[in-house]
Design a protein around this motif. Structure first.
Motif, PDB file in Angstrom:
ATOM      1  N   ILE A  52       5.164  -1.229   4.922  1.00  0.00           N
ATOM      2  CA  ILE A  52       4.512   0.037   5.265  1.00  0.00           C
ATOM      3  C   ILE A  52       5.202   1.226   4.591  1.00  0.00           C
ATOM      4  O   ILE A  52       4.534   2.083   3.990  1.00  0.00           O
ATOM      5  N   ALA A  53       6.525   1.291   4.651  1.00  0.00           N
ATOM      6  CA  ALA A  53       7.223   2.434   4.056  1.00  0.00           C
ATOM      7  C   ALA A  53       6.985   2.553   2.552  1.00  0.00           C
ATOM      8  O   ALA A  53       6.660   3.647   2.059  1.00  0.00           O
ATOM      9  N   PRO A  54       7.115   1.467   1.770  1.00  0.00           N
ATOM     10  CA  PRO A  54       6.833   1.597   0.327  1.00  0.00           C
ATOM     11  C   PRO A  54       5.387   1.993   0.039  1.00  0.00           C
ATOM     12  O   PRO A  54       5.129   2.746  -0.904  1.00  0.00           O
ATOM     13  N   ALA A  55       4.457   1.482   0.842  1.00  0.00           N
ATOM     14  CA  ALA A  55       3.051   1.847   0.640  1.00  0.00           C
ATOM     15  C   ALA A  55       2.848   3.342   0.855  1.00  0.00           C
ATOM     16  O   ALA A  55       2.110   4.000   0.107  1.00  0.00           O
ATOM     17  N   GLN A  56       3.520   3.892   1.860  1.00  0.00           N
ATOM     18  CA  GLN A  56       3.374   5.323   2.112  1.00  0.00           C
ATOM     19  C   GLN A  56       4.003   6.164   1.013  1.00  0.00           C
ATOM     20  O   GLN A  56       3.480   7.226   0.667  1.00  0.00           O
ATOM     21  N   ARG A  57       5.103   5.693   0.450  1.00  0.00           N
ATOM     22  CA  ARG A  57       5.659   6.417  -0.705  1.00  0.00           C
ATOM     23  C   ARG A  57       4.672   6.402  -1.861  1.00  0.00           C
ATOM     24  O   ARG A  57       4.508   7.400  -2.571  1.00  0.00           O
ATOM     25  N   ARG A  58       4.007   5.277  -2.034  1.00  0.00           N
ATOM     26  CA  ARG A  58       3.019   5.162  -3.111  1.00  0.00           C
ATOM     27  C   ARG A  58       1.830   6.086  -2.856  1.00  0.00           C
ATOM     28  O   ARG A  58       1.282   6.677  -3.803  1.00  0.00           O
ATOM     29  N   VAL A  59       1.451   6.245  -1.606  1.00  0.00           N
ATOM     30  CA  VAL A  59       0.365   7.170  -1.254  1.00  0.00           C
ATOM     31  C   VAL A  59       0.713   8.577  -1.715  1.00  0.00           C
ATOM     32  O   VAL A  59      -0.110   9.284  -2.310  1.00  0.00           O
ATOM     33  N   GLY A  60       1.949   9.012  -1.449  1.00  0.00           N
ATOM     34  CA  GLY A  60       2.375  10.334  -1.881  1.00  0.00           C
ATOM     35  C   GLY A  60       2.349  10.488  -3.388  1.00  0.00           C
ATOM     36  O   GLY A  60       1.952  11.535  -3.917  1.00  0.00           O
ATOM     37  N   GLU A  61       2.754   9.441  -4.090  1.00  0.00           N
ATOM     38  CA  GLU A  61       2.738   9.487  -5.559  1.00  0.00           C
ATOM     39  C   GLU A  61       1.311   9.575  -6.090  1.00  0.00           C
ATOM     40  O   GLU A  61       1.044  10.306  -7.055  1.00  0.00           O
ATOM     41  N   LEU A  62       0.398   8.855  -5.481  1.00  0.00           N
ATOM     42  CA  LEU A  62      -0.998   8.873  -5.925  1.00  0.00           C
ATOM     43  C   LEU A  62      -1.629  10.242  -5.678  1.00  0.00           C
ATOM     44  O   LEU A  62      -2.426  10.725  -6.490  1.00  0.00           O
ATOM     45  N   TRP A  63      -1.281  10.870  -4.555  1.00  0.00           N
ATOM     46  CA  TRP A  63      -1.780  12.226  -4.322  1.00  0.00           C
ATOM     47  C   TRP A  63      -1.202  13.179  -5.364  1.00  0.00           C
ATOM     48  O   TRP A  63      -1.928  13.998  -5.943  1.00  0.00           O
ATOM     49  N   ALA A  64       0.107  13.106  -5.603  1.00  0.00           N
ATOM     50  CA  ALA A  64       0.748  14.023  -6.551  1.00  0.00           C
ATOM     51  C   ALA A  64       0.155  13.881  -7.947  1.00  0.00           C
ATOM     52  O   ALA A  64       0.032  14.868  -8.684  1.00  0.00           O
ATOM     53  N   ALA A  65      -0.244  12.668  -8.318  1.00  0.00           N
ATOM     54  CA  ALA A  65      -0.826  12.413  -9.637  1.00  0.00           C
ATOM     55  C   ALA A  65      -2.318  12.753  -9.682  1.00  0.00           C
ATOM     56  O   ALA A  65      -2.965  12.537 -10.711  1.00  0.00           O
ATOM     57  N   ASN A  66      -2.844  13.278  -8.587  1.00  0.00           N
ATOM     58  CA  ASN A  66      -4.258  13.663  -8.485  1.00  0.00           C
ATOM     59  C   ASN A  66      -5.193  12.460  -8.588  1.00  0.00           C
ATOM     60  O   ASN A  66      -6.351  12.595  -8.976  1.00  0.00           O
ATOM     61  N   ARG A  67      -4.706  11.299  -8.218  1.00  0.00           N
ATOM     62  CA  ARG A  67      -5.542  10.107  -8.200  1.00  0.00           C
ATOM     63  C   ARG A  67      -6.163   9.879  -6.825  1.00  0.00           C
ATOM     64  O   ARG A  67      -7.186   9.206  -6.714  1.00  0.00           O
ATOM     65  N   TRP A  68      -5.523  10.424  -5.806  1.00  0.00           N
ATOM     66  CA  TRP A  68      -6.066  10.376  -4.453  1.00  0.00           C
ATOM     67  C   TRP A  68      -6.222  11.799  -3.935  1.00  0.00           C
ATOM     68  O   TRP A  68      -5.381  12.668  -4.205  1.00  0.00           O
ATOM     69  N   SER A  69      -7.285  12.020  -3.171  1.00  0.00           N
ATOM     70  CA  SER A  69      -7.504  13.329  -2.564  1.00  0.00           C
ATOM     71  C   SER A  69      -6.634  13.483  -1.325  1.00  0.00           C
ATOM     72  O   SER A  69      -6.064  12.513  -0.804  1.00  0.00           O
ATOM     73  N   VAL A  70      -6.552  14.703  -0.829  1.00  0.00           N
ATOM     74  CA  VAL A  70      -5.839  14.951   0.419  1.00  0.00           C
ATOM     75  C   VAL A  70      -6.465  14.145   1.550  1.00  0.00           C
ATOM     76  O   VAL A  70      -5.762  13.567   2.392  1.00  0.00           O
ATOM     77  N   ALA A  71      -7.803  14.102   1.573  1.00  0.00           N
ATOM     78  CA  ALA A  71      -8.487  13.355   2.631  1.00  0.00           C
ATOM     79  C   ALA A  71      -8.106  11.877   2.586  1.00  0.00           C
ATOM     80  O   ALA A  71      -7.855  11.248   3.624  1.00  0.00           O
ATOM     81  N   ARG A  72      -8.067  11.316   1.388  1.00  0.00           N
ATOM     82  CA  ARG A  72      -7.716   9.903   1.272  1.00  0.00           C
ATOM     83  C   ARG A  72      -6.267   9.672   1.680  1.00  0.00           C
ATOM     84  O   ARG A  72      -5.941   8.675   2.340  1.00  0.00           O
ATOM     85  N   GLU A  73      -5.390  10.585   1.295  1.00  0.00           N
ATOM     86  CA  GLU A  73      -3.985  10.480   1.688  1.00  0.00           C
ATOM     87  C   GLU A  73      -3.848  10.527   3.203  1.00  0.00           C
ATOM     88  O   GLU A  73      -3.133   9.714   3.807  1.00  0.00           O
ATOM     89  N   HIS A  74      -4.543  11.467   3.845  1.00  0.00           N
ATOM     90  CA  HIS A  74      -4.456  11.584   5.296  1.00  0.00           C
ATOM     91  C   HIS A  74      -5.032  10.347   5.981  1.00  0.00           C
ATOM     92  O   HIS A  74      -4.484   9.879   6.993  1.00  0.00           O
TER      93      HIS A  74
END
Length: 351
Positions: A52-74
């Motif tokens: 779970i923790a590594p997946a959440q770090r990856r979520v933050g990276e995907l948002w920062a790279a503009n590959r995921w939206s804020v809604a998807r991150e949340h």
């Protein structure tokens, strides 16, 4: 396959499946995956810290790279919170140690890492009061009086929360409860936890559990206001934040022509970005560490460029603040260094 012998590669593959589930906001798929791994014998702590923790770090990276939206991150974070809850309801060891209060510092909304710490401590035998995100200091102190824990574990993800964290940890110590600090806001090496007088620091949830198992933190020297705050630059900057932000928006409109075509949403985002610049500058002044500010500028440059905003826009904003704060030598030095970081080269260093 026995979970106790699960290879790192196998858990990595499960992590890819888990990331796909949370990326689709597939709560049932994510919960079924972690529950299935638990049933196969994978220790709960491994699922928390290696899935779970590594997946959440990856979520933050995907948002920062503009590959995921804020809604998807949340959405992904909400699903991970449900997955953590699913693990917690199925693995309930009896408390055999003392009691720990776990909370995010006042103003800190990144609660999931602190929740992971709470669950790891429960798994290790502690009775845990998890208070969640954004816990106001006075309310935390009231809770300590009511519950009498052996220690407080205080999470801080962003350096901008350090002044409030300082006030909170000082108040906890004043009522006789030691503070174990954690989270990237305290610095990758815990330097700000030490500066602000925390009794102990740990870089990860398992390290925090190990630290507590080795004995409760011993009281540090009572925390005092850092000597560099005597110049009052931090105080003046925080008091003038609104004025500086209003002036910077007006100046930016004249100094950065593309801003004339900005939509209302883009103008709001620009004001928010300028506000973050001031907040990180204030945090850097509070702990007297320029890297707090330049690290933020470097990260912001990458986030903006991923969204098609050139580094020049960031540098213009930094110059505006540099020129406005001409009577603040520490702040001005940090802004000069920030301009350098915005360009990723040694340009525009004139003071």
């Amino acid at each position: 396959m026995s979970g106790t012998g699960l290879l790192a590669g196998d858990l990595l593959a499960a992590g890819e499946d888990y990331l796909r589930c949370i990326g689709r906001a597939d709560e049932f798929g994510a919960v079924d995956l972690v529950v299935g791994l638990l049933a196969d014998g994978v220790p709960a702590e491994r699922l928390l810290l290696e899935l779970i923790a590594p997946a959440q770090r990856r979520v933050g990276e995907l948002w920062a790279a503009n590959r995921w939206s804020v809604a998807r991150e949340h959405g992904a974070t909400a699903v991970s919170e449900r997955a953590v809850a699913a693990i917690a309801t199925r693995v309930r060891p009896e408390p055999t140690l003392g009691r720990v209060t776990v909370a995010c510092t006042d103003g800190e909304y990144h609660a999931l890492p602190t929740r992971l710490l709470a669950e790891v401590l429960r798994l290790r035998g502690w009775r845990v009061d998890f208070l969640g995100a954004n816990v106001p200091g006075p309310h935390l102190i009231t809770h300590l009086h009511q519950s009498g824990p052996d220690a407080v574990a205080l999470g801080c993800a962003l350096a901008t929360r350090l002044p409030r964290a300082h006030a909170t940890l000082t108040a906890c110590q004043a009522v006789g409860v030691p503070v174990l600090a954690g989270g990237p806001g305290f610095g990758a090496d815990g330097r700000f936890a030490r500066l602000l007088g925390a009794d102990a620091w740990a870089p990860t949830a398992d390290a925090a559990a190990d630290r507590l198992a080795g004995g409760l933190p011993s009281f540090a020297t009572p925390s005092q206001a850092p000597a560099h705050l005597a110049d009052e630059e931090y105080t003046h900057l925080t008091r003038r934040r609104g004025e500086l932000l209003t002036g910077a928006m007006a100046a930016l409109a004249g100094a950065y022509p593309p801003m004339a075509a900005y939509t209302a949403h883009q103008l709001d985002a620009t004001a928010e970005d300028l506000g973050h610049i001031l907040d990180f500058l204030a945090a850097a002044l509070y702990v007297d560490d320029v890297e707090v500010f330049t690290g933020f500028v470097t990260w912001t440059r990458g986030v903006l460029q991923a969204r098609g905003v050139p580094a020049r826009a960031l540098a213009v904003g930094l110059r505006i603040f540099r020129d406005e704060l001409r009577d603040f030598p520490r702040a001005r030095h940090m802004l000069v260094r920030g301009i350098e970081a915005a360009h990723d080269r040694g340009a525009d260093l004139e003071t």
